[in-house]
Design a protein around this motif. Structure first.
Motif, PDB file in Angstrom:
ATOM      1  N   TYR A   1       0.862  -1.180   0.000  1.00 52.24           N
ATOM      2  CA  TYR A   1       0.000   0.000   0.000  1.00 52.24           C
ATOM      3  C   TYR A   1       0.899   1.231   0.000  1.00 52.24           C
ATOM      4  CZ  TYR A   1      -3.272  -3.527   1.746  1.00 52.24           C
ATOM      5  OH  TYR A   1      -4.018  -4.662   1.906  1.00 52.24           O
ATOM      6  N   GLY A   2       0.469   2.279  -0.726  1.00 47.39           N
ATOM      7  CA  GLY A   2       1.326   3.451  -0.772  1.00 47.39           C
ATOM      8  C   GLY A   2       0.615   4.693  -1.245  1.00 47.39           C
ATOM      9  N   ALA A   3       1.362   5.782  -1.241  1.00 44.87           N
ATOM     10  CA  ALA A   3       0.862   7.076  -1.688  1.00 44.87           C
ATOM     11  C   ALA A   3       2.028   7.878  -2.241  1.00 44.87           C
ATOM     12  CB  ALA A   3       0.189   7.829  -0.542  1.00 44.87           C
ATOM     13  N   GLY A   4       1.697   8.836  -3.101  1.00 41.03           N
ATOM     14  CA  GLY A   4       2.741   9.661  -3.691  1.00 41.03           C
ATOM     15  C   GLY A   4       2.147  10.817  -4.466  1.00 41.03           C
ATOM     16  N   LEU A   5       2.932  11.319  -5.429  1.00 43.08           N
ATOM     17  CA  LEU A   5       2.535  12.460  -6.241  1.00 43.08           C
ATOM     18  C   LEU A   5       2.235  12.015  -7.662  1.00 43.08           C
ATOM     19  CD1 LEU A   5       5.252  15.006  -5.040  1.00 43.08           C
ATOM     20  CD2 LEU A   5       2.928  14.736  -4.166  1.00 43.08           C
ATOM     21  N   THR A   6       1.303  12.705  -8.300  1.00 44.49           N
ATOM     22  CA  THR A   6       0.947  12.365  -9.673  1.00 44.49           C
ATOM     23  C   THR A   6       0.717  13.624 -10.493  1.00 44.49           C
ATOM     24  OG1 THR A   6      -0.531  11.006 -11.039  1.00 44.49           O
ATOM     25  CG2 THR A   6      -1.533  12.218  -9.241  1.00 44.49           C
ATOM     26  N   ASN A   7       0.946  13.517 -11.800  1.00 47.82           N
ATOM     27  CA  ASN A   7       0.737  14.592 -12.763  1.00 47.82           C
ATOM     28  C   ASN A   7      -0.093  14.015 -13.908  1.00 47.82           C
ATOM     29  OD1 ASN A   7       1.241  16.152 -15.256  1.00 47.82           O
ATOM     30  ND2 ASN A   7       2.610  17.368 -13.983  1.00 47.82           N
ATOM     31  N   VAL A   8      -1.304  14.566 -14.115  1.00 48.17           N
ATOM     32  CA  VAL A   8      -2.246  14.027 -15.102  1.00 48.17           C
ATOM     33  C   VAL A   8      -2.516  15.088 -16.161  1.00 48.17           C
ATOM     34  CG1 VAL A   8      -4.543  13.048 -15.470  1.00 48.17           C
ATOM     35  CG2 VAL A   8      -3.296  12.544 -13.358  1.00 48.17           C
ATOM     36  N   PHE A   9      -2.480  14.654 -17.436  1.00 44.87           N
ATOM     37  CA  PHE A   9      -2.683  15.572 -18.557  1.00 44.87           C
ATOM     38  C   PHE A   9      -3.479  14.844 -19.630  1.00 44.87           C
ATOM     39  CE2 PHE A   9      -0.903  17.452 -22.582  1.00 44.87           C
ATOM     40  CZ  PHE A   9      -1.516  18.689 -22.460  1.00 44.87           C
ATOM     41  N   ASP A  10      -4.544  15.484 -20.127  1.00 43.76           N
ATOM     42  CA  ASP A  10      -5.388  14.884 -21.157  1.00 43.76           C
ATOM     43  C   ASP A  10      -6.048  16.005 -21.945  1.00 43.76           C
ATOM     44  OD1 ASP A  10      -7.391  13.526 -22.664  1.00 43.76           O
ATOM     45  OD2 ASP A  10      -7.414  11.916 -21.182  1.00 43.76           O
TER      46      ASP A  10
ATOM     47  N   ASP B   1      -1.570  10.516  -5.259  1.00 44.70           N
ATOM     48  CA  ASP B   1      -1.854   9.207  -5.855  1.00 44.70           C
ATOM     49  C   ASP B   1      -1.862   8.169  -4.739  1.00 44.70           C
ATOM     50  OD1 ASP B   1      -1.001   6.500  -6.878  1.00 44.70           O
ATOM     51  OD2 ASP B   1      -1.165   7.499  -8.805  1.00 44.70           O
ATOM     52  N   PHE B   2      -2.964   7.435  -4.601  1.00 41.08           N
ATOM     53  CA  PHE B   2      -3.064   6.339  -3.642  1.00 41.08           C
ATOM     54  C   PHE B   2      -3.058   5.025  -4.424  1.00 41.08           C
ATOM     55  CE2 PHE B   2      -5.321   9.986  -1.890  1.00 41.08           C
ATOM     56  CZ  PHE B   2      -4.665  10.151  -0.675  1.00 41.08           C
ATOM     57  N   ARG B   3      -2.229   4.077  -3.961  1.00 40.88           N
ATOM     58  CA  ARG B   3      -1.998   2.883  -4.784  1.00 40.88           C
ATOM     59  C   ARG B   3      -1.933   1.630  -3.927  1.00 40.88           C
ATOM     60  NH1 ARG B   3       1.456   2.940 -10.134  1.00 40.88           N
ATOM     61  NH2 ARG B   3       0.566   5.038 -10.014  1.00 40.88           N
ATOM     62  N   ILE B   4      -2.397   0.515  -4.505  1.00 45.90           N
ATOM     63  CA  ILE B   4      -2.285  -0.807  -3.904  1.00 45.90           C
ATOM     64  C   ILE B   4      -1.765  -1.761  -4.965  1.00 45.90           C
ATOM     65  CG2 ILE B   4      -4.707  -1.314  -4.442  1.00 45.90           C
ATOM     66  CD1 ILE B   4      -4.771  -3.157  -2.023  1.00 45.90           C
ATOM     67  N   SER B   5      -0.926  -2.712  -4.555  1.00 40.23           N
ATOM     68  CA  SER B   5      -0.386  -3.684  -5.513  1.00 40.23           C
ATOM     69  C   SER B   5      -0.361  -5.068  -4.877  1.00 40.23           C
ATOM     70  CB  SER B   5       1.021  -3.294  -5.976  1.00 40.23           C
ATOM     71  OG  SER B   5       1.959  -3.438  -4.919  1.00 40.23           O
TER      72      SER B   5
ATOM     73  N   HIS C   1       4.993   9.245  -8.846  1.00 48.22           N
ATOM     74  CA  HIS C   1       6.081   8.847  -7.949  1.00 48.22           C
ATOM     75  C   HIS C   1       5.438   8.390  -6.644  1.00 48.22           C
ATOM     76  CE1 HIS C   1       9.207  10.741 -10.504  1.00 48.22           C
ATOM     77  NE2 HIS C   1       8.262  11.630 -10.749  1.00 48.22           N
ATOM     78  N   VAL C   2       5.553   7.091  -6.348  1.00 49.79           N
ATOM     79  CA  VAL C   2       4.810   6.513  -5.233  1.00 49.79           C
ATOM     80  C   VAL C   2       5.752   5.710  -4.345  1.00 49.79           C
ATOM     81  CG1 VAL C   2       2.859   5.067  -4.573  1.00 49.79           C
ATOM     82  CG2 VAL C   2       2.762   6.352  -6.711  1.00 49.79           C
ATOM     83  N   PHE C   3       5.607   5.894  -3.029  1.00 52.58           N
ATOM     84  CA  PHE C   3       6.324   5.085  -2.043  1.00 52.58           C
ATOM     85  C   PHE C   3       5.330   4.123  -1.411  1.00 52.58           C
ATOM     86  CE2 PHE C   3       8.849   8.898  -2.478  1.00 52.58           C
ATOM     87  CZ  PHE C   3      10.136   8.407  -2.532  1.00 52.58           C
ATOM     88  N   MET C   4       5.735   2.840  -1.298  1.00 52.57           N
ATOM     89  CA  MET C   4       4.820   1.797  -0.844  1.00 52.57           C
ATOM     90  C   MET C   4       5.475   0.940   0.234  1.00 52.57           C
ATOM     91  SD  MET C   4       3.151   0.636  -4.513  1.00 52.57           S
ATOM     92  CE  MET C   4       1.607   0.116  -3.737  1.00 52.57           C
TER      93      MET C   4
END
Length: 288
Positions: free
Chosen positions: A50-59, A71-75, A267-270
């Motif tokens: 489980y982790g969280a970090g920074l994200t940059n989204v462009f569309d 950014d919240f992430r699970i793997s 960029h995520v630390f988990m």
């Protein structure tokens, strides 16, 4: 009383020594099973992080602005050896899902983004030394997600759906710092070819799914229009009887298809736990 205390101390020392000896015997037995070509394919290493970090989204389908935030992430990962190629092939299954909450530079609008990714493939092992090896192989890379802009009216959301065939490589190094065993791993996945769903510039989802205007929305992708990369650095270390994993993930997904530019840089630390499971085979008795 002194003799009684001495007997208690000697009993405690014998008990501790017995536990240490039993643990050493157990570690040796497990190591022998791992190195035995007939049984090592029955060891499965599983990790949940489980982790969280920074994200940059462009569309550019939704907005000409970049959105930055968290950014919240699970793997969930599973790796095991196989009997193929004299036991040099490992099988990896890696699933991750993330949810991002971002805002634009002037801070007058927010967006949600999410992506689920599943990698499944094989790696060939190249032992360099007794504690260092390189791996090379290929993965199936399946992705699905969305970007939702809270301010847009006509086209508030954009779907993300693409499948790739990735080239993958790893470096694994087992080492010790004093009496603590560590396992360092670096993995890189590079998409080579694939297909991507992308609306034509200015085309609405109503035209695609209601009117049936599917021409040009399924596109071939490669390095020329989808130069993406996933990198992961992990370290495994014991904490008591458990094994923990710390990880850093750099996920760069970008594309330019149908004149629409998209990217998601994270960029995520988990952190999480690692389990090693030994599969038992059930031997069926033959009946005559």
């Amino acid at each position: 009383m002194k003799i009684y205390r001495i007997c208690i101390i000697i009993g405690c020392l014998i008990s501790l020594g017995g536990k240490t000896f039993a643990q050493d015997v157990e570690d040796i037995a497990v190591q022998e099973l791992r190195t035995d070509s007939a049984t090592r394919n029955r060891f499965i290493t599983r990790a949940t992080l489980y982790g969280a970090g920074l994200t940059n989204v462009f569309d550019t389908y939704l907005s000409p602005q970049e959105y930055t935030g968290v950014d919240f992430r699970i793997s969930r990962e599973s790796i095991r050896m196989t009997n193929w190629m004299n036991g040099r092939i490992s099988l990896q299954s890696f699933f991750q899902a993330n949810l991002g909450y971002t805002h634009n530079k002037v801070d007058n609008n927010n967006a949600f983004s999410g992506l689920a990714n599943w990698n499944y493939g094989l790696h060939y092992h190249f032992p360099i030394t007794s504690n260092f090896k390189l791996l090379a192989g290929g993965l199936a890379d399946i992705n699905g997600g969305f970007v939702y802009n809270l301010r847009n009216g006509n086209n508030p959301a954009q779907a993300r759906a693409y499948i790739n065939l990735d080239a993958s490589g790893m470096a694994i190094w087992n080492l010790r710092i004093k009496s603590c065993p560590l396992t360092l791993r670096y993995q890189i996945n590079l998409p080579l070819i694939g297909v991507m769903f992308m609306p034509n510039y200015g085309q609405s989802y109503y035209e695609i799914f209601t009117l049936g205007h599917w021409n040009g929305v399924i596109n071939f992708t490669s390095l020329h229009n989808q130069p993406s990369l996933r990198q992961m650095l992990t370290v495994d270390f014991p904490v008591g009887k458990a094994k923990m994993r710390l990880a850093y993930v750099w996920d760069a997904q970008q594309a330019k298809v149908n004149e629409i530019k998209t990217h998601t840089y994270s960029h995520v630390f988990m952190v999480g736990f690692v389990k090693e499971i030994y599969l038992l085979r059930n031997k069926k008795k033959r009946t005559r």
